[in-house]
Design an enzyme around this catalytic site. Structure first.
Site, PDB file in Angstrom:
ATOM      1  N   THR A  17     -24.815  11.858  28.175  1.00 32.65           N
ATOM      2  CA  THR A  17     -25.358  11.957  29.529  1.00 32.65           C
ATOM      3  C   THR A  17     -24.815  10.833  30.418  1.00 32.65           C
ATOM      4  OG1 THR A  17     -27.427  12.766  28.546  1.00 32.65           O
ATOM      5  CG2 THR A  17     -27.491  12.173  30.875  1.00 32.65           C
ATOM      6  N   SER A 112     -28.115   1.102  28.938  1.00 32.86           N
ATOM      7  CA  SER A 112     -29.245   1.321  29.831  1.00 32.86           C
ATOM      8  C   SER A 112     -30.598   1.028  29.185  1.00 32.86           C
ATOM      9  CB  SER A 112     -29.194   2.740  30.373  1.00 32.86           C
ATOM     10  OG  SER A 112     -30.146   2.884  31.378  1.00 32.86           O
ATOM     11  N   HIS A 113     -31.436   2.055  29.028  1.00 34.51           N
ATOM     12  CA  HIS A 113     -32.796   1.832  28.545  1.00 34.51           C
ATOM     13  C   HIS A 113     -32.861   1.633  27.035  1.00 34.51           C
ATOM     14  CE1 HIS A 113     -31.873   6.086  28.268  1.00 34.51           C
ATOM     15  NE2 HIS A 113     -32.725   6.157  27.275  1.00 34.51           N
ATOM     16  N   LYS A 125     -19.652   2.835  30.019  1.00 34.13           N
ATOM     17  CA  LYS A 125     -19.612   3.925  30.996  1.00 34.13           C
ATOM     18  C   LYS A 125     -18.374   3.734  31.867  1.00 34.13           C
ATOM     19  CE  LYS A 125     -23.872   2.858  32.822  1.00 34.13           C
ATOM     20  NZ  LYS A 125     -25.089   3.088  33.631  1.00 34.13           N
ATOM     21  N   ASP A 276     -34.852  -0.938  34.528  1.00 32.49           N
ATOM     22  CA  ASP A 276     -34.370  -0.766  33.161  1.00 32.49           C
ATOM     23  C   ASP A 276     -33.222  -1.722  32.849  1.00 32.49           C
ATOM     24  OD1 ASP A 276     -32.389   0.381  34.695  1.00 32.49           O
ATOM     25  OD2 ASP A 276     -31.964   1.966  33.245  1.00 32.49           O
ATOM     26  N   ASP A 278     -29.941  -1.682  32.844  1.00 32.60           N
ATOM     27  CA  ASP A 278     -28.803  -1.856  33.755  1.00 32.60           C
ATOM     28  C   ASP A 278     -29.198  -1.745  35.228  1.00 32.60           C
ATOM     29  OD1 ASP A 278     -29.356   0.857  33.356  1.00 32.60           O
ATOM     30  OD2 ASP A 278     -27.304   1.452  33.798  1.00 32.60           O
ATOM     31  N   ASP A 280     -30.664   0.581  37.122  1.00 33.95           N
ATOM     32  CA  ASP A 280     -30.552   1.772  37.970  1.00 33.95           C
ATOM     33  C   ASP A 280     -31.851   2.588  38.031  1.00 33.95           C
ATOM     34  OD1 ASP A 280     -30.356   2.725  35.397  1.00 33.95           O
ATOM     35  OD2 ASP A 280     -28.399   3.693  35.659  1.00 33.95           O
ATOM     36  N   ARG A 281     -32.855   2.177  37.251  1.00 34.56           N
ATOM     37  CA  ARG A 281     -34.108   2.943  37.304  1.00 34.56           C
ATOM     38  C   ARG A 281     -35.230   2.106  37.895  1.00 34.56           C
ATOM     39  NH1 ARG A 281     -34.907   6.333  32.100  1.00 34.56           N
ATOM     40  NH2 ARG A 281     -32.757   6.546  31.402  1.00 34.56           N
ATOM     41  N   THR A 343     -29.426  17.281  34.230  1.00 42.67           N
ATOM     42  CA  THR A 343     -29.804  15.884  33.996  1.00 42.67           C
ATOM     43  C   THR A 343     -28.571  14.977  33.992  1.00 42.67           C
ATOM     44  OG1 THR A 343     -31.748  16.492  32.729  1.00 42.67           O
ATOM     45  CG2 THR A 343     -30.797  14.346  32.248  1.00 42.67           C
ATOM     46  N   GLU A 362     -34.453  11.693  39.634  1.00 42.47           N
ATOM     47  CA  GLU A 362     -34.727  12.298  38.340  1.00 42.47           C
ATOM     48  C   GLU A 362     -36.125  11.910  37.869  1.00 42.47           C
ATOM     49  OE1 GLU A 362     -31.207  12.904  35.588  1.00 42.47           O
ATOM     50  OE2 GLU A 362     -30.927  10.847  36.241  1.00 42.47           O
ATOM     51  N   GLU A 363     -36.686  12.747  37.014  1.00 42.51           N
ATOM     52  CA  GLU A 363     -38.019  12.478  36.484  1.00 42.51           C
ATOM     53  C   GLU A 363     -38.059  11.229  35.611  1.00 42.51           C
ATOM     54  OE1 GLU A 363     -38.323  12.648  33.012  1.00 42.51           O
ATOM     55  OE2 GLU A 363     -36.211  13.226  32.984  1.00 42.51           O
ATOM     56  N   SER A 364     -36.871  10.784  35.165  1.00 42.31           N
ATOM     57  CA  SER A 364     -36.804   9.650  34.242  1.00 42.31           C
ATOM     58  C   SER A 364     -36.827   8.311  34.974  1.00 42.31           C
ATOM     59  CB  SER A 364     -35.540   9.768  33.403  1.00 42.31           C
ATOM     60  OG  SER A 364     -34.406   9.898  34.250  1.00 42.31           O
ATOM     61  N   LYS A 375     -28.003   5.905  40.628  1.00 45.69           N
ATOM     62  CA  LYS A 375     -29.394   5.642  40.918  1.00 45.69           C
ATOM     63  C   LYS A 375     -29.566   4.134  41.045  1.00 45.69           C
ATOM     64  CE  LYS A 375     -30.628   6.573  36.038  1.00 45.69           C
ATOM     65  NZ  LYS A 375     -29.364   7.009  35.449  1.00 45.69           N
TER      66      LYS A 375
HETATM   67  C1  VG1 Z   1     -31.700  10.035  30.125  1.00 48.10           C
HETATM   68  C2  VG1 Z   1     -32.550  10.577  31.263  1.00 48.10           C
HETATM   69  C3  VG1 Z   1     -31.672  10.993  32.419  1.00 48.10           C
HETATM   70  C4  VG1 Z   1     -30.796   9.801  32.847  1.00 48.10           C
HETATM   71  C5  VG1 Z   1     -30.022   9.287  31.647  1.00 48.10           C
HETATM   72  C6  VG1 Z   1     -29.200   8.063  31.965  1.00 48.10           C
HETATM   73  O1  VG1 Z   1     -30.832  11.043  29.656  1.00 48.10           O
HETATM   74  O2  VG1 Z   1     -33.325  11.655  30.827  1.00 48.10           O
HETATM   75  O3  VG1 Z   1     -32.467  11.444  33.468  1.00 48.10           O
HETATM   76  O4  VG1 Z   1     -29.903  10.176  33.862  1.00 48.10           O
HETATM   77  O5  VG1 Z   1     -30.914   8.946  30.597  1.00 48.10           O
HETATM   78  O6  VG1 Z   1     -29.958   7.089  32.564  1.00 48.10           O
HETATM   79  P1  VG1 Z   1     -31.132  11.935  28.345  1.00 48.10           P
HETATM   80  O7  VG1 Z   1     -29.891  12.759  28.120  1.00 48.10           O
HETATM   81  O8  VG1 Z   1     -31.435  10.978  27.253  1.00 48.10           O
HETATM   82  O9  VG1 Z   1     -32.331  12.771  28.683  1.00 48.10           O
HETATM   83  V1  VG1 Z   1     -29.677   5.499  32.232  1.00 48.10           V
HETATM   84  O10 VG1 Z   1     -30.665   4.619  33.214  1.00 48.10           O
HETATM   85  O11 VG1 Z   1     -29.868   5.521  30.597  1.00 48.10           O
HETATM   86  O12 VG1 Z   1     -27.967   5.216  32.581  1.00 48.10           O
HETATM   87 CO    CO Z   2     -30.124   2.789  33.374  1.00 51.33          CO
END
Ligand code: VG1
Ligand code: CO
Length: 542
Positions: A17, A112-113, A125, A276, A278, A280-281, A343, A362-364, A375
């Site tokens: 993703t 990221s998270h 990335k 989070d 990096d 972006d959230r 997503t 996004e919902e996340s 984001k």
């Molecule tokens: C998750 C989230 C998605 C987000 C992605 C990257 O992906 O659901 O909404 O864009 O992380 O965000 P997945 O495929 O695990 O559902 V980040 O802040 O990790 O760069």
């Molecule tokens: Co992130």
């Protein structure tokens, strides 16, 4: 001295993703990291002579991989690399730097998270010249290259000093160490009314920003404390640590629990937020009131015009498919288009570039706008603050008014983590086969109206992305969405997204778990979650 190192391809370097994410141990396999970076370079035709942006979220391995990427960039003919001091750049700051530097792209080192540390996760990335995540056409090319690669190029030189601002040379290449915060903070000042926010804070409005020991700390301290006058200590966990202090830098009710408790307690400040790994959230919690990310997006869309950067109104909005339909209602009221994408932020880039949308989310817990192509956590926090500073209302009041006008999309996401990959695939396959038989079936009091698998047709370039989530729609507008995560590093994670709409005249103040109990039971019954995974409850509920 440029070395060409012979290697064999690694079969598992398909970007997910959001880039390539693996355990640190995997990235430490000899030549593994180099093979992926070289594949990115080989797949980018404009690299030679170009400018590249480089930075990461500070997690374990960040500094080492920055050094490797610099030496490889020099060996591959890059003219200039702009790298954040200490190897740090938040994802939105990197996106902005790419755009203002006229760069060909940027490497962002982040998972990221996902947690960090020697036993945890690392990630790489690649973002393209518009500042956004590489779209599928590019990630497909990168992946194809990883399967054929037979060498990488690297300059044999000592490590660079990443902590000294200014220019240094690496062979023919110029390396410019830049302040990671300065350009980003300047951009925020052009979008928001800092004077009005400063006045709000000066009048006693209190806030807490939890940087979760991740990259946003230095950004939040500069912007919230120094420029907007929040008292020192308003930003907590502000020093980026390689292991994020042992936690998951995921801003949700589970991993940002300390913030949640504080915001529900007797000493809660007016406004709480978290970001989070990096940056972006964003998670927003008012005093005594959690704001679901989907609702946050809708509130931001409905009120964005109150901030100077958006005073002309919105061109349109976009949300990822599993995100609740709350923002759709705002778009309808504003008379602008609302796009539904798969997503992941990479799908918003074309819509933003084409000027079709101003805001996306996004919902996340990701929201952003056309100011960059990622984001942006702090951006969302600042937009909230700007809105509150103009409206002079508490978060709970803003949300209540919003529901009173648009109704409420009750929403919850259930994550089943680290489940067996084969079982997860079987569950999805079985459900896919079942979809055509679902319409008309009853699950408890709920009747299925339609069921399908989401495919996205990009209206700007005609590309099609198949298999982006299984949807079951019920009579009355409720729905359940199932998809497998593309960011995990062990086993599979099943995400189940559950949503029910309550009109303004209905009961707007139920607990989401209660309001969605019947749907959640139906979600399990339809997909046989317990049967396939052996789990009776989700690991994470957000
Ligand atoms: C998750 C989230 C998605 C987000 C992605 C990257 O992906 O659901 O909404 O864009 O992380 O965000 P997945 O495929 O695990 O559902 V980040 O802040 O990790 O760069
Ligand atoms: Co992130």
């Amino acid at each position: 001295m440029i070395h060409s190192v012979s290697i064999r391809p690694f079969p598992d370097q398909k970007p997910g993703t959001s880039g390539l994410r693996k355990k640190v141990r995997v990235f430490q396999t000899p030549h593994y990291t180099e093979a992926f970076i070289q594949s990115v370079f080989d797949a980018e035709p404009g690299l030679r002579g170009a400018t590249l942006i480089l930075g990461g979220d500070g997690r374990y391995l960040n500094r080492e991989v920055i050094q490797v990427a610099l030496k490889m960039a020099a060996a591959n003919g890059v003219a200039r690399v702009r790298v954040g001091r200490g190897g740090l750049l938040s994802t939105p700051a990197a996106s902005h730097l790419i755009r203002i530097s006229g760069a060909i792209g940027g490497l962002i080192l982040s998972a990221s998270h996902n947690p960090g540390g020697p036993e945890e996760d690392f990630g790489v990335k690649y973002n393209i010249a518009n500042g956004g995540p590489a779209p599928e056409r590019v990630t497909d090319a990168i992946y194809a290259r990883t399967l054929a690669i037979d060498r990488y190029l690297i300059l044999e030189v000592p490590d660079l000093d990443l902590d000294r601002l200014g220019e240094q040379r690496l062979g023919e290449m110029v390396v410019e160490v830049v302040d990671p915060v300065a350009d980003y903070a300047a951009l925020m000042e052009t979008l928001f009314d800092f004077r009005t926010i400063r006045a709000l804070i000066a009048s006693g409005f209190s806030l807490r920003f939890d940087a979760m020991h991740a990259v946003t700390g230095p950004y939040a301290r500069e912007i919230l404390e120094r420029r907007l006058g929040a008292p020192e200590g308003s930003v907590v966990n502000a020093t980026p640590l390689p292991d994020f202090g042992g936690g998951h830098p995921d801003p949700n009710l589970v991993h940002a629990h300390a913030l949640y408790e504080h915001m529900m307690g007797p000493d809660a400040p007016d406004f709480g937020a978290a970001s989070d790994g990096d940056g972006d959230r964003n998670l927003v919690i008012g005093r005594g009131r959690f704001v679901s990310p989907s609702d946050s997006l809708a509130v931001l869309a409905a009120n964005a015009h109150l901030a100077p950067g958006y005073s002309a109104g919105l061109k349109g909005v976009a949300r990822s498919m599993p995100t609740s339909g709350a923002v759709d209602r705002v778009a309808r009221a504003l008379g602008v288009a609302c796009y539904e994408t798969p997503t992941g932020w990479k799908f918003f880039g074309n819509l933003l570039d084409a000027g079709r949308v101003t805001l996306c989310g996004e919902e996340s817990a990701g929201a952003g706008s056309d100011h960059v192509r990622e984001k942006d956590g702090l951006w969302a926090v600042l937009l909230w603050l700007n809105i509150l500073a103009v409206r002079r209302q508490p978060v709970a009041g803003v949300l209540d008014e919003h529901w009173g006008r648009y109704g409420r999309n009750y929403y919850v996401r259930h994550d089943y983590e680290s489940i067996d990959s084969a079982a997860a695939d079987s569950l999805v396959e079985a459900l896919r086969t079942l979809l055509p038989q679902l319409p008309g079936k009853r699950f408890g009091p709920l009747q299925v109206e339609a069921a399908d698998e989401f495919a996205y047709h990009d209206a700007t370039d005609g590309s099609v992305s198949e298999r982006q989530g299984l949807r079951v729609m019920f009579e009355g507008g409720s729905r359940v969405v199932y998809r497998l995560s593309g960011t995990g590093t062990s086993g599979a994670t099943l995400r189940v997204y559950i949503e029910r709409y309550e009109p303004p005249s209905g009961n707007l103040h139920q607990e989401p778990a209660e309001a969605l109990a019947e749907l959640a039971a139906a979600a399990d019954a339809i997909a046989g979650i317990a049967a396939w995974t052996g789990r009776n409850a989700p690991d994470v509920v957000t």
